[in-house]
Scaffold this active site. Structure first.
Site, PDB file in Angstrom:
ATOM      1  N   THR A  28       5.262  -6.337  43.991  1.00  0.00           N
ATOM      2  CA  THR A  28       4.133  -6.869  43.234  1.00  0.00           C
ATOM      3  C   THR A  28       2.808  -6.391  43.793  1.00  0.00           C
ATOM      4  OG1 THR A  28       5.379  -8.850  42.619  1.00  0.00           O
ATOM      5  CG2 THR A  28       2.994  -9.011  42.499  1.00  0.00           C
ATOM      6  N   THR A  34       7.926  -9.512  47.358  1.00  0.00           N
ATOM      7  CA  THR A  34       8.147 -10.800  48.011  1.00  0.00           C
ATOM      8  C   THR A  34       9.585 -11.302  47.881  1.00  0.00           C
ATOM      9  OG1 THR A  34       7.474 -12.006  46.015  1.00  0.00           O
ATOM     10  CG2 THR A  34       5.763 -11.527  47.650  1.00  0.00           C
TER      11      THR A  34
END
Length: 318
Positions: A17, A96
């Protein structure tokens, strides 16, 4: 204070991300991960201009799709960079979702005495207020801090050990926590407030693991996770064994407790030579104690990390 030497920090990009991009700056969930190069991520943080940095793009993936081959390549790349005398540390930009697994893998196979710092973001680079730039700056700060060592994760101003870090929220920018152990350090205005000793790993076992993955691993030991829950019948266990599982991690309730049907199936698999570890589905606390006769405990490791641990143990067994 941060290091003022000319030692270099190498940034290895894997996507995630932090390198994501969406069509609208207001969209923090409908983005494509791994769209922005690591070089462009660095260029977007003017405060990094005074640091001696090198950047390499290893992958551009959404970390939910992390695989063993990329782990192997990443470990070899990190080891090669750390072996260079002029390199003081390695920073890895990562997604993540599987960051905690990658961190544990690198901790176990490398046992580095220099810092290896993973960082990530919960908002894409195209967001109105992306969290990636600050996390990246903080990671470089930690990488150059005198005395820092081991595999670390840096996000939202917290420095966390590979053993402790876990993702606990699916949306907020402070998505990572460390159970009762707490962070190793806090990054505060480009300064580190060190709270606990830096992590150390088993260097002897790491040397054996590095040797085991020096050549491409054509067949990683299959290890699956099965979850204990109300109404569990344990039927997945023999199915997974039939598929070739050499190890099983039981994601137990509470302190690693297991539904009787699941435990029975796991004991049958264990009698057939399948390695078993008990973990807990609770985000904090792990599994405490080892009652007589109980299946082996994963201790404080999350089920995901316990799976990595068991896979590596089986890899060493051949």
């Amino acid at each position: 204070m941060p290091s003022t030497t000319s030692a270099r920090t190498v940034i290895l990009g894997t996507g995630g991300t932090i390198a994501g991009r969406s069509q609208a700056a207001s969209d923090n969930v409908g983005y494509r991960a791994g769209e922005v190069s690591v070089a462009d991520l660095l260029a977007a943080v003017p405060a990094l201009a005074g640091h001696a940095l090198e950047a390499r793009q290893l992958a551009q993936i959404d970390s939910k799709d992390m695989d063993h081959a990329l782990w192997q390549g990443l470990a070899q790349a990190v080891a090669d960079e750390l072996a260079r005398e002029e390199v003081q540390a390695v920073v890895i930009t990562h997604g993540t979702d599987t960051l905690e697994e990658t961190a544990w893998f690198l901790h176990r196979v490398l046992a580095p005495t220099k810092p290896v710092v993973l960082t990530a973001a919960m908002r894409p680079a195209s967001a109105l207020m992306p969290d990636g730039p600050q996390n990246l700056l903080d990671a470089v700060t930690v990488a150059g801090w005198p005395g820092a060592r081991g595999v670390l994760a840096v996000a939202a101003g917290r420095v966390m050990a590979a053993e402790d870090v876990r993702k606990v929220h699916g949306y907020r920018v402070d998505a990572f926590a460390t159970d009762e152990a707490g962070p190793l350090a806090l990054v505060q205005e480009s300064q580190l407030r060190v709270l606990r000793p830096w992590p150390q790993a088993d260097a002897d076992e790491a040397a054996r693991l590095v040797q085991a993955i020096r050549q491409p691993v054509t067949q990683w030991p299959r290890v699956d996770i099965v979850t204990s829950h109300a109404g569990c019948d344990g039927a997945l266990v023999p199915a997974l064994v039939a598929l070739g599982a050499r190890g099983l991690v039981a994601e137990g309730t509470g302190n690693g407790t297991l539904h009787a049907a699941l435990e029975g199936a796991l004991r049958t698999a264990q009698s057939q030579g399948v390695a078993v570890l008990r973990a807990s589905r609770c985000w904090a606390g792990g599994v405490v104690g080892q009652p007589e006769g109980a299946l082996p405990s994963a201790g404080l490791l999350t089920p995901a990390k316990a799976r990595v641990e068991l896979m590596l143990r089986l890899l060493l067994q051949g």
